[in-house]
Design a protein around this motif. Structure first.
Motif, PDB file in Angstrom:
ATOM      1  N   THR A   1       0.792  -1.174   0.015  1.00  0.00           N
ATOM      2  CA  THR A   1       0.123   0.102   0.127  1.00  0.00           C
ATOM      3  C   THR A   1       0.817   1.349  -0.051  1.00  0.00           C
ATOM      4  O   THR A   1       1.940   1.197   0.657  1.00  0.00           O
ATOM      5  N   ILE A   2       0.426   2.231  -0.538  1.00  0.00           N
ATOM      6  CA  ILE A   2       1.378   3.544  -1.137  1.00  0.00           C
ATOM      7  C   ILE A   2       0.607   4.689  -0.359  1.00  0.00           C
ATOM      8  O   ILE A   2      -0.596   4.991  -0.606  1.00  0.00           O
ATOM      9  N   GLU A   3       1.311   5.553   0.384  1.00  0.00           N
ATOM     10  CA  GLU A   3       0.599   6.549   0.972  1.00  0.00           C
ATOM     11  C   GLU A   3       1.992   7.580   1.095  1.00  0.00           C
ATOM     12  O   GLU A   3       2.941   7.486   1.495  1.00  0.00           O
ATOM     13  N   LYS A   4       1.520   8.990   0.523  1.00  0.00           N
ATOM     14  CA  LYS A   4       2.499   9.996   0.619  1.00  0.00           C
ATOM     15  C   LYS A   4       2.499  10.793   1.623  1.00  0.00           C
ATOM     16  O   LYS A   4       3.472  11.401   1.951  1.00  0.00           O
ATOM     17  N   ASP A   5       1.528  10.816   2.444  1.00  0.00           N
ATOM     18  CA  ASP A   5       1.442  11.558   3.812  1.00  0.00           C
ATOM     19  C   ASP A   5       1.826  11.048   4.875  1.00  0.00           C
ATOM     20  O   ASP A   5       1.333  10.085   5.287  1.00  0.00           O
ATOM     21  N   PRO A   6       3.119  11.463   5.750  1.00  0.00           N
ATOM     22  CA  PRO A   6       3.737  10.824   6.710  1.00  0.00           C
ATOM     23  C   PRO A   6       2.886  10.519   7.958  1.00  0.00           C
ATOM     24  O   PRO A   6       2.957   9.442   8.434  1.00  0.00           O
ATOM     25  N   LYS A   7       1.799  11.519   8.209  1.00  0.00           N
ATOM     26  CA  LYS A   7       1.130  11.352   9.461  1.00  0.00           C
ATOM     27  C   LYS A   7       0.000  10.090   8.875  1.00  0.00           C
ATOM     28  O   LYS A   7       0.143   9.137   9.966  1.00  0.00           O
ATOM     29  N   HIS A   8      -0.415   9.989   7.850  1.00  0.00           N
ATOM     30  CA  HIS A   8      -1.349   9.082   7.431  1.00  0.00           C
ATOM     31  C   HIS A   8      -0.752   7.610   7.422  1.00  0.00           C
ATOM     32  O   HIS A   8      -1.123   6.538   7.945  1.00  0.00           O
ATOM     33  N   ALA A   9       0.594   7.669   7.036  1.00  0.00           N
ATOM     34  CA  ALA A   9       1.480   6.370   6.854  1.00  0.00           C
ATOM     35  C   ALA A   9       1.675   5.896   8.341  1.00  0.00           C
ATOM     36  O   ALA A   9       1.529   4.745   8.369  1.00  0.00           O
ATOM     37  N   SER A  10       2.022   6.866   9.132  1.00  0.00           N
ATOM     38  CA  SER A  10       2.384   6.099  10.385  1.00  0.00           C
ATOM     39  C   SER A  10       1.063   5.784  11.356  1.00  0.00           C
ATOM     40  O   SER A  10       1.257   4.594  11.795  1.00  0.00           O
ATOM     41  N   ILE A  11       0.121   6.343  10.909  1.00  0.00           N
ATOM     42  CA  ILE A  11      -1.148   5.730  11.558  1.00  0.00           C
ATOM     43  C   ILE A  11      -1.511   4.538  10.882  1.00  0.00           C
ATOM     44  O   ILE A  11      -2.134   3.603  11.608  1.00  0.00           O
ATOM     45  N   ALA A  12      -1.421   4.526   9.658  1.00  0.00           N
ATOM     46  CA  ALA A  12      -1.628   3.346   8.957  1.00  0.00           C
ATOM     47  C   ALA A  12      -0.810   2.115   9.328  1.00  0.00           C
ATOM     48  O   ALA A  12      -1.589   0.778   9.606  1.00  0.00           O
ATOM     49  N   ARG A  13       0.425   2.423   9.565  1.00  0.00           N
ATOM     50  CA  ARG A  13       1.153   1.369  10.253  1.00  0.00           C
ATOM     51  C   ARG A  13       0.984   0.918  11.497  1.00  0.00           C
ATOM     52  O   ARG A  13       0.812  -0.559  11.893  1.00  0.00           O
ATOM     53  N   GLN A  14       0.194   1.849  12.240  1.00  0.00           N
ATOM     54  CA  GLN A  14       0.009   1.307  13.619  1.00  0.00           C
ATOM     55  C   GLN A  14      -1.464   0.556  13.488  1.00  0.00           C
ATOM     56  O   GLN A  14      -1.520  -0.268  14.286  1.00  0.00           O
ATOM     57  N   ALA A  15      -2.130   0.971  12.596  1.00  0.00           N
ATOM     58  CA  ALA A  15      -3.444   0.075  12.334  1.00  0.00           C
ATOM     59  C   ALA A  15      -3.101  -1.191  12.026  1.00  0.00           C
ATOM     60  O   ALA A  15      -3.828  -2.355  12.451  1.00  0.00           O
ATOM     61  N   PHE A  16      -2.116  -1.520  10.993  1.00  0.00           N
ATOM     62  CA  PHE A  16      -1.888  -2.980  10.526  1.00  0.00           C
ATOM     63  C   PHE A  16      -1.208  -3.743  11.585  1.00  0.00           C
ATOM     64  O   PHE A  16      -1.642  -4.816  11.809  1.00  0.00           O
ATOM     65  N   ALA A  17      -0.469  -2.943  12.386  1.00  0.00           N
ATOM     66  CA  ALA A  17       0.002  -3.771  13.720  1.00  0.00           C
ATOM     67  C   ALA A  17      -0.970  -4.091  14.835  1.00  0.00           C
ATOM     68  O   ALA A  17      -1.091  -5.330  15.185  1.00  0.00           O
ATOM     69  N   ALA A  18      -1.760  -3.197  14.994  1.00  0.00           N
ATOM     70  CA  ALA A  18      -3.155  -3.668  15.874  1.00  0.00           C
ATOM     71  C   ALA A  18      -3.886  -4.515  15.277  1.00  0.00           C
ATOM     72  O   ALA A  18      -4.486  -5.672  16.198  1.00  0.00           O
ATOM     73  N   ALA A  19      -3.996  -4.840  14.116  1.00  0.00           N
ATOM     74  CA  ALA A  19      -4.820  -5.899  13.476  1.00  0.00           C
ATOM     75  C   ALA A  19      -3.928  -7.107  13.182  1.00  0.00           C
ATOM     76  O   ALA A  19      -4.291  -8.384  12.430  1.00  0.00           O
ATOM     77  N   GLY A  20      -2.724  -7.221  13.768  1.00  0.00           N
ATOM     78  CA  GLY A  20      -1.814  -8.340  13.526  1.00  0.00           C
ATOM     79  C   GLY A  20      -1.177  -8.592  12.199  1.00  0.00           C
ATOM     80  O   GLY A  20      -1.151  -9.774  11.942  1.00  0.00           O
TER      81      GLY A  20
END
Ligand code: SAH
Ligand code: DHB
Ligand code: MG
Length: 210
Positions: free
Chosen positions: A83-102
């Motif tokens: 998944t591609i994301e240009k906004d660093p804040k969005h990218a960081s939150i998305a990474r946290q979401a993926f970790a929370a979902a295992g």
């Protein structure tokens, strides 16, 4: 669609587990734009990925990771979502979401502008879901077709773009991008496509020839 019927379908067919609910709630608490897919659109993406037993899926536009979790949960064993994301804040939150979902081991988030990242990817994706900025949509169409395998799915959010797709007074670059994508998807002989009128419209196309 009648809102009550939409709610009926969402509650019955697209109920969220606590992980998805929390990811969606974070859009408010982190003040992300509320432009993630809806639960029923997420369920449709999930079902489409399951249908073709996809192993390699590409998403353009991660935001907070909401659609990414619906997609990644449908991957065949050993599969992965890029998944591609240009906004660093969005990218960081998305990474946290993926970790929370295992799902951190099944999702590769690439931070950068899509048109810079796409040329670095190898072809052979089973499905490509496009959901980022609208002006370059005709370019994303070309990249999607190039990166998809024959038999793969081309998916694109916001086919209606809140009605702008058919508003003759709207000559914005975004509206032109959406119309351009829709016309390419409808007419390209390599693709069999339609629009599913879920939320803001989802283009669903099958790449039937190279
Ligand atoms: N697919 C997400 C929603 C994506 S919203 C979901 O349903 O949960 C669109 C996202 O695309 C935003 O996070 C925005 O920062 C990102 N974006 C916009 N232009 C981009 C570009 N050129 N390259 C990569 N990401 C982009
Ligand atoms: C908007 C909605 C989307 O789903 C999207 O991908 C981009 C923009 C919007 O409402 O502006
Ligand atoms: Mg969208």
């Amino acid at each position: 669609m009648d809102e009550r019927l939409e709610r009926y379908v969402t509650e019955l067919f697209a109920a969220e587990d606590p992980i998805l609910s929390k990811i969606r709630a974070r859009h408010q608490s982190e003040k992300l734009p509320a432009i993630n897919v809806s639960p029923e659109e997420g369920k449709l993406l999930h079902l489409l990925v399951l249908l073709i037993q996809a192993k390699h899926v590409l998403e353009i536009g991660s935001l907070g990771g909401y659609s990414g979790v619906w997609l990644a949960r449908a991957l065949a064993p050993g599969g992965s979502l890029t998944t591609i994301e240009k906004d660093p804040k969005h990218a960081s939150i998305a990474r946290q979401a993926f970790a929370a979902a295992g799902l951190q081991d099944r999702i590769r988030l690439i931070e950068g502008a899509a048109l810079d990242v796409l040329p670095t990817l190898s072809p052979g994706f089973d499905a490509v879901f496009i959901d980022a900025d609208k002006e370059p949509l005709p370019k994303y169409f070309d990249w999607g077709m190039r990166l998809l395998r024959k038999g793969g799915l081309l998916l694109c959010d916001n086919a209606f773009f809140h009605g702008a797709a058919i508003d003759p007074k709207d000559d914005s670059a975004a509206a032109r991008g959406v119309r351009g994508f829709n016309e390419l998807a409808a007419k390209d002989p390599r693709l069999v496509a339609t629009v599913v009128p879920v939320r803001d419209g989802l283009v669903v196309g099958l790449k039937v020839r190279d």
